[in-house]
Design an enzyme around this catalytic site. Sequence first.
Site, mmCIF file in Angstrom:
data_model
loop_
_atom_site.group_PDB
_atom_site.id
_atom_site.type_symbol
_atom_site.label_atom_id
_atom_site.label_comp_id
_atom_site.label_asym_id
_atom_site.label_seq_id
_atom_site.Cartn_x
_atom_site.Cartn_y
_atom_site.Cartn_z
ATOM 1 N N ASP A 72 -25.154 -13.104 -5.399
ATOM 2 C CA ASP A 72 -23.988 -12.891 -6.244
ATOM 3 C C ASP A 72 -22.832 -12.390 -5.393
ATOM 4 O O ASP A 72 -23.013 -11.969 -4.254
ATOM 5 C CB ASP A 72 -24.332 -11.867 -7.340
ATOM 6 C CG ASP A 72 -23.431 -11.970 -8.549
ATOM 7 O OD1 ASP A 72 -22.489 -12.795 -8.529
ATOM 8 O OD2 ASP A 72 -23.649 -11.217 -9.518
ATOM 9 N N GLY A 73 -21.653 -12.414 -5.959
ATOM 10 C CA GLY A 73 -20.467 -11.918 -5.286
ATOM 11 C C GLY A 73 -20.213 -10.458 -5.600
ATOM 12 O O GLY A 73 -20.996 -9.795 -6.274
ATOM 13 N N ALA A 74 -19.092 -9.947 -5.109
ATOM 14 C CA ALA A 74 -18.687 -8.561 -5.369
ATOM 15 C C ALA A 74 -17.171 -8.472 -5.292
ATOM 16 O O ALA A 74 -16.518 -9.287 -4.645
ATOM 17 C CB ALA A 74 -19.325 -7.603 -4.372
ATOM 18 N N ASP A 75 -16.616 -7.475 -5.969
ATOM 19 C CA ASP A 75 -15.177 -7.231 -5.932
ATOM 20 C C ASP A 75 -14.794 -6.303 -4.785
ATOM 21 O O ASP A 75 -13.713 -6.425 -4.210
ATOM 22 C CB ASP A 75 -14.708 -6.630 -7.253
ATOM 23 C CG ASP A 75 -15.035 -7.524 -8.430
ATOM 24 O OD1 ASP A 75 -14.825 -8.742 -8.321
ATOM 25 O OD2 ASP A 75 -15.510 -7.004 -9.460
ATOM 26 N N GLY A 86 -17.793 -6.688 -11.522
ATOM 27 C CA GLY A 86 -17.373 -6.697 -12.908
ATOM 28 C C GLY A 86 -16.032 -7.329 -13.151
ATOM 29 O O GLY A 86 -15.524 -7.314 -14.266
ATOM 30 N N GLY A 87 -15.452 -7.920 -12.107
ATOM 31 C CA GLY A 87 -14.178 -8.595 -12.299
ATOM 32 C C GLY A 87 -14.273 -9.744 -13.285
ATOM 33 O O GLY A 87 -13.297 -10.073 -13.963
ATOM 34 N N GLY A 88 -15.459 -10.321 -13.385
ATOM 35 C CA GLY A 88 -15.683 -11.405 -14.329
ATOM 36 C C GLY A 88 -16.292 -10.957 -15.646
ATOM 37 O O GLY A 88 -16.669 -11.795 -16.473
ATOM 38 N N GLU A 94 -25.345 -8.977 -14.461
ATOM 39 C CA GLU A 94 -25.508 -9.057 -13.016
ATOM 40 C C GLU A 94 -26.362 -7.919 -12.484
ATOM 41 O O GLU A 94 -27.167 -8.110 -11.564
ATOM 42 C CB GLU A 94 -24.131 -9.057 -12.347
ATOM 43 C CG GLU A 94 -23.348 -10.342 -12.619
ATOM 44 C CD GLU A 94 -21.882 -10.245 -12.256
ATOM 45 O OE1 GLU A 94 -21.202 -11.288 -12.320
ATOM 46 O OE2 GLU A 94 -21.410 -9.144 -11.929
ATOM 47 N N LYS A 112 -12.915 -8.709 0.492
ATOM 48 C CA LYS A 112 -13.712 -7.815 -0.369
ATOM 49 C C LYS A 112 -14.234 -6.592 0.373
ATOM 50 O O LYS A 112 -14.750 -5.671 -0.247
ATOM 51 C CB LYS A 112 -14.889 -8.585 -0.979
ATOM 52 C CG LYS A 112 -14.464 -9.792 -1.810
ATOM 53 C CD LYS A 112 -13.530 -9.399 -2.936
ATOM 54 C CE LYS A 112 -13.267 -10.536 -3.920
ATOM 55 N NZ LYS A 112 -12.554 -11.677 -3.299
#
Length: 209
Positions: A72-75, A86-88, A94, A112
Amino acid sequence: MSVEHEKQRAAEAAAELVEDGMTVAYLLPALARRGLSLRCVATSPRTEEAALMLDLRVEPFISIDRFDITIDGADQIAPDGWLVKGGGAAHTREKIVAAAADRFVVIADSSKRVTALHPPVPLELLEFGLAATMRLLHPVSLRDAPRSPDGGVIADYHGAVDDLVGLASLLSAAPGVVEHGLFPPTLVADVFVACGDSVEHHNHAKSRV
């Protein structure tokens, strides 16, 4: 190099960790190109739709109780492995899939990386008692965004984040908070950060079994 190019490079590097027959949370074009036999779970309807269009096998997260790997990604990514996500607006899902994975892998572009996490910290809140919850957690603002995939209200905490352990405990214990966007290093196994054409790999924790 563009941010989108860096995201692609990080995803491709992380996808190499996935092996045939694994259960994974999600990763899309880089995984689809490898043609592996996978059981996937998506954390948002948009991700599920995109995965299905790539002929990835997506299952409901009901009977599956663990994943071999979650990507997964991260902010925000701090040097010690703490994340803000949690940007999305899907950080509750998640965090659930991250905690259910033997290995949680984070992919990101170079923007990031931060020297220290900073506000805002995303929150998912119950609508019931919303004003009281926001007063308890002040300073908090509602985000002009759709609700979470499970109907929660999305907000952002704007207070100090100097004591991450204390803040995570405070937010977790507050009535009305479904979940917050602080992810501790204990959840994170690997971080892949793309910088131009190169990809930096940082190992933050041993894979959980």
